[in-house]
Design a protein around this motif. Structure first.
Motif, short mmCIF file in Angstrom:
data_model
loop_
_atom_site.label_atom_id
_atom_site.label_comp_id
_atom_site.label_asym_id
_atom_site.label_seq_id
_atom_site.Cartn_x
_atom_site.Cartn_y
_atom_site.Cartn_z
N GLU A 1 43.22 47.22 45.16
CA GLU A 1 43.80 46.75 43.90
C GLU A 1 43.52 45.26 43.70
O GLU A 1 43.16 44.81 42.60
N THR A 2 43.67 44.48 44.77
CA THR A 2 43.41 43.05 44.70
C THR A 2 41.95 42.78 44.35
O THR A 2 41.65 41.98 43.45
N ALA A 3 41.03 43.47 45.03
CA ALA A 3 39.59 43.29 44.77
C ALA A 3 39.23 43.71 43.35
O ALA A 3 38.44 43.03 42.67
N GLU A 4 39.81 44.80 42.88
CA GLU A 4 39.55 45.27 41.52
C GLU A 4 40.01 44.25 40.48
O GLU A 4 39.31 43.98 39.50
N ALA B 1 37.59 41.36 40.41
CA ALA B 1 36.37 41.76 39.69
C ALA B 1 36.61 41.76 38.18
O ALA B 1 35.79 41.26 37.41
N GLN B 2 37.75 42.30 37.75
CA GLN B 2 38.07 42.34 36.32
C GLN B 2 38.19 40.93 35.73
O GLN B 2 37.91 40.72 34.55
N VAL C 1 35.05 38.84 45.32
CA VAL C 1 35.46 40.25 45.45
C VAL C 1 35.44 40.65 46.92
O VAL C 1 36.37 41.30 47.41
N ALA C 2 34.41 40.23 47.65
CA ALA C 2 34.35 40.52 49.09
C ALA C 2 35.53 39.88 49.81
O ALA C 2 36.20 40.53 50.64
N ALA C 3 35.83 38.63 49.49
CA ALA C 3 36.95 37.94 50.13
C ALA C 3 38.29 38.60 49.76
O ALA C 3 39.21 38.63 50.58
N ALA D 1 43.11 29.43 36.75
CA ALA D 1 41.84 30.00 37.22
C ALA D 1 41.47 31.28 36.49
O ALA D 1 40.31 31.68 36.50
N SER D 2 42.46 31.94 35.86
CA SER D 2 42.17 33.18 35.14
C SER D 2 43.27 33.50 34.14
O SER D 2 44.34 33.99 34.52
N PRO D 3 43.01 33.28 32.85
CA PRO D 3 43.99 33.68 31.83
C PRO D 3 44.33 35.17 31.91
O PRO D 3 45.48 35.55 31.74
#
Length: 178
Positions: free
Chosen positions: A38-41, A44-45, A53-55, A161-163
């Motif tokens: 879920e965190t990686a997804e 990515a989004q 994404v790897a981290a 860092a991400s709206p």
């Protein structure tokens, strides 16, 4: 397969192997890898790079004592390892009270790279979404409340860092408070 996809797939596989047999602290015994996924997804989004994404797949591995930053650097490169290091609590902070630990995280993340902020914000969203469904079996109501409130400090340090992730965090926070 592109090099970018290869690093993500390799990180996913390594994270799954490291966390094999571990579960979220819920009644359903959800495999812990679901939190990593879920965190990686979410990263990515939010437009995270392949290294981010790897981290995100590996974000708990060092903090949980399953590997080291140097191991990750050898396997996945310095960028991935540095991102994991940036979102990992120091061993001496892991045992601290949640409120104190979150304040330390927020201070550290304020100076962290944007990618680390996206990973940490995505992680907070995943945890709050789980908390909205069910409090971990080992957590008191007070600990859950402290976690939710402490996560606000972390989110404030990371939101720019991400709206997209900041918006999703706000929704997860509202759900977790009910």
């Amino acid at each position: 397969m592109s090099m970018d996809k290869q690093v993500i797939v390799a990180a996913l596989r390594y994270a799954a192997a490291l966390h094999d047999g571990t579960y979220r602290p819920d009644r359903a015994r959800t495999p812990f890898v679901s939190h990593l996924s879920e965190t990686a997804e979410l990263v990515a989004q939010a437009g995270g790079s392949p290294a981010e994404v790897a981290a995100a797949w590996l974000h708990d591995a060092v903090e949980d004592g399953l590997t080291t930053v140097e191991d990750l650097a050898q396997r996945f490169g310095r960028e991935v390892a540095d991102l994991v290091a940036a979102v990992s609590d120091a061993p001496e902070d892991v045992g601290r009270a949640i409120a104190e630990r979150k304040a330390i995280q927020a201070e550290r993340l304020a100076a962290a790279p944007e990618g680390a902020k996206r990973i940490k914000l995505a992680e907070q969203i995943s945890i709050l979404k789980a908390l909205a469904v069910e409090r971990p079996l080992s957590w008191s109501v007070e600990r859950a409340e402290d976690y939710v409130e402490g996560s606000r400090l972390v989110a404030a340090a990371c939101a720019a860092a991400s709206p997209l992730l900041a918006e999703r965090y706000a929704a997860a926070l509202a759900a977790a408070r009910h």
